[in-house]
Design a protein around this motif. Structure first.
Motif, PDB file in Angstrom:
ATOM      1  N   PRO A  75      -1.847  -0.440  -5.271  1.00  0.00           N
ATOM      2  CA  PRO A  75      -3.239  -0.912  -5.187  1.00  0.00           C
ATOM      3  C   PRO A  75      -4.221   0.193  -5.551  1.00  0.00           C
TER       4      PRO A  75
ATOM      5  N   ALA B 259      -6.983   2.952  -5.337  1.00  0.00           N
ATOM      6  CA  ALA B 259      -7.372   3.951  -4.337  1.00  0.00           C
ATOM      7  C   ALA B 259      -8.600   4.671  -4.877  1.00  0.00           C
TER       8      ALA B 259
ATOM      9  N   ARG C   8       0.819  -1.213   0.000  1.00  0.00           N
ATOM     10  CA  ARG C   8       0.000   0.000   0.000  1.00  0.00           C
ATOM     11  C   ARG C   8       0.855   1.267   0.000  1.00  0.00           C
TER      12      ARG C   8
ATOM     13  N   VAL D 106      -4.572   5.499   2.458  1.00  0.00           N
ATOM     14  CA  VAL D 106      -3.977   4.174   2.637  1.00  0.00           C
ATOM     15  C   VAL D 106      -3.247   4.024   3.965  1.00  0.00           C
TER      16      VAL D 106
END
Length: 641
Positions: A213, A215, A29, A152
């Motif tokens: 990843p 978002a 992340r 995150v």
């Protein structure tokens, strides 16, 4: 509400404990995003510095003299921040941030492919166009970079994450400048090597971005306003709606003003004042960058992994002290021929100037990281990227102003050390003004000093203090500084209900008035003030803030926990909220507590300095389950823990 829900982070954020900020690099992340932004910052500076060196030393461009090259390239790079920041903030709020990052990195590959041709053909207009386009690239990436972090990372990770990004950015700037200067100077193949390096860095950044990843968008229904002027004004008004956030934006912009003055003057300072060669100017940049990096990384440790804006006044003080001392350190250096790096380092007088430069940049790192984290934490998630876009606009304006003002001062006959002196004094005045406008900065600073320097403050269970939403904090009352220590333990501002008599204590009374503490008097003494205090306390909870009370009603005179009064029940009847029990430990007998043989604050070294004291925080109790005797028993358990 959980920390994860508050920060808008993915569920993994709150569950993945890590020993320090460096461990974030191993987590998907954060790690891919960090290296993506690192490669972008390095590429920006490799390209710009190599281009500047090329047109300054290697090419003869009649319409752009060498003395103007750096200014023209810098201005072209900054211009997109003024033109397109408002639009980029909207795009970041509207679309998935990971999709935005990958599109921006695709754009970077295209720009660097064009730049490769420009370097190969020594085509200055093409490279100037690429400079503007790389400014567009950075303008699009800026809001994504800072809006992604609170999505995150949870609140306890936000300071460390920002510290890593700040450190990484300055290291990337340093490495990019060094690599650009070295590569372009290689005989015969230098321009080709720069072209290849820029293209490879762009490809590497895009490859790493593929692992970031998703978002999700925070405001997918947003309708884009393509007019940059009206949208810029709207963003500034949006930021102005939250006083703490807006003043933090001004604080960060002032930091860029401050830093731009020093960075822009390094070559002239090294040559004209320190009498050093080009290597000495590069050394100053290295020292400045290392200082910023160290200061940024220290923030997590000094803040106990919370967003601690109490570090901002500390940073501002250090910036002014060492900027002013840099003037005195460099004022009386004797004239000499141009010194090599070894000759420069051999002179003891030069080490003081380098120490000043390192420390003022270290304190600048301490100052900037908490303000960035505060903006991310306190901005409304749906508008966060647009707030950050407003920050970028202000940064650009302040940097342009710094160039104009520094140029005007030089033209008026001021020396470079005198400019550093003026900036150091101005920094103290600006910081003082901001802290008067937003007392929270000063209050947190006082709390930080008390909990780190006067006492050795140990905190347990602080994750039970909610990072958002209303709650009542209840604690035993041991000393006159209990409230200050609670401020230092909480990641958020606290409103206190306090005995009206404490407002008569010198200094402390002024401090608690500054903190907007709610005075309460006994009903028998002042019925109107008594009722007004409860209504004010309930209003704090209605607004979703933290309220703290000391249910014993007065400071203990024998060190024992006293009976809890029923005022907590009246507050909860007016506005229900969870109640968080707390216990201050080992504070009895210290300078600020009462003792049986005398009053408080009469023997400064009663227990010496750096006494170990603590705060134990228990799990929140739902409002329907709250009862004074049970709360007292819970605080007693925490005292014994």
């Amino acid at each position: 509400m959980s920390e994860t829900a508050v920060a808008g982070a993915a569920p993994v954020a709150a569950q993945s404990g890590h020993p320090n900020q460096f461990a974030l690099l191993r987590q998907r992340r954060f790690g891919p995003f960090f290296w993506t932004q690192f490669s972008g910052a390095a590429n920006d500076n490799l390209f710009k510095f190599a281009f500047t060196v090329m047109v300054t030393y290697q090419l003869q461009v009649s319409w752009m003299p060498p003395a103007m090259a750096g200014l023209v390239i810098g201005a072209l790079f900054i211009l997109p921040f003024l033109l397109f920041s408002a639009t980029s903030g909207q795009l970041t709020d509207k679309f998935d941030k990971t999709v935005m990052i990958r599109l921006v990195k695709n754009l970077e590959i295209g720009i660097m492919a064009l730049a490769a041709f420009g370097f190969w053909a020594a085509n200055v207009p093409v490279l100037l166009a690429c400079t503007f386009l790389m400014g567009v690239h950075s303008t699009l990436f800026g809001p994504v970079k800072f809006a992604l972090l609170p999505q995150v990372l949870d609140e306890r990770e936000l300071t460390g994450g920002n510290g890593m990004v700040e450190m990484g950015t300055f290291v990337a700037i340093l490495l990019g400048n060094v690599a650009g200067g070295l590569l372009v100077a290689i005989p015969e193949t230098g321009r080709r090597d720069v072209a290849v390096a820029c293209l490879l860095l762009a490809l590497a950044g895009r490859a790493v971005a593929q692992f970031i990843p998703s978002a999700p968008a925070t405001d997918p229904g947003l309708k884009i306003n393509w007019n940059p002027v009206s949208e810029t004004w709207r963003n500034l008004k949006l930021a102005h709606g939250n006083a703490v956030v807006f003043r933090s934006l001004l604080g960060i912009s002032w930091m860029w003003f401050f830093g731009a003055v020093f960075l822009s003057q390094f070559p002239s300072f090294a040559k004209e004042v320190l009498h050093g060669s080009e290597q000495v100017a590069s050394l100053l940049l290295v020292v400045f960058s290392i200082g910023i990096g160290i200061g940024s990384l220290l923030c997590e440790m000094l803040s106990r992994r919370h967003v601690e804006i109490g570090l901002v006044p500390l940073g501002a003080i250090g910036m002014s002290v060492f900027a002013i001392d840099l003037y005195f350190a460099s004022r009386g250096l004797p004239p000499s021929v141009e010194l090599t790096l070894a000759q420069f380092l051999a002179a003891p007088a030069h080490w003081r100037a380098m120490a000043d430069l390192a420390l003022l940049s270290l304190f600048a790192g301490l100052c900037s990281v908490p303000m960035y984290a505060l903006i991310q934490l306190r901005s409304q998630p749906t508008h966060r990227a647009r707030i950050i876009a407003a920050n970028n606009i202000l940064n650009a304006l302040f940097m342009i102003a710094s160039s104009l003002i520094a140029g005007a001062l030089l033209a008026a006959g001021f020396s470079i050390p005198q400019i550093f002196l003026l900036v150091g004094i101005a920094n103290a005045l600006v910081a003082g003004y901001i802290f008067m406008l937003v007392p929270e900065y000063f209050l947190r600073f006082v709390a930080w000093v008390m909990s780190h320097l006067m006492y050795r403050f140990r905190l347990r269970g602080d994750d039970h203090i909610p990072v958002a939403g209303a709650a009542v904090l209840v604690c035993n009352h041991v000393s006159f500084v209990d409230a200050v220590l609670l401020m230092g333990a909480s990641p958020r501002p606290i409103r206190f209900v306090m005995d009206h008599q404490i407002f008569k204590v010198p200094v402390l009374g002024w401090l608690f008035r500054l903190a907007k503490a709610i005075p309460i008097a006994p009903r028998s003494e002042d019925p109107a003030a008594y009722e007004a205090a409860f209504e004010a306390a309930a209003q704090v909870l209605r607004e979703g803030d933290l309220l703290a009370i000391f249910p014993e009603g007065s400071i203990t005179r024998d060190g024992q926990l006293q009976e809890f009064k029923g005022g907590i029940m009246k507050i909860l009847a007016l506005q229900p909220a969870p109640v968080v029990p707390m216990a201050l430990t080992n504070l009895w007998g210290s300078f600020f507590s009462r003792i049986e043989e005398g009053g408080a604050m009469v023997r400064p070294f009663r227990r010496g300095l750096f006494n170990r004291v603590g705060l134990n925080v228990g799990e929140p109790v739902p409002a329907p389950q709250v009862e004074p005797a049970a709360l007292q028993a819970r605080v007693a358990q925490l005292l014994a823990a």
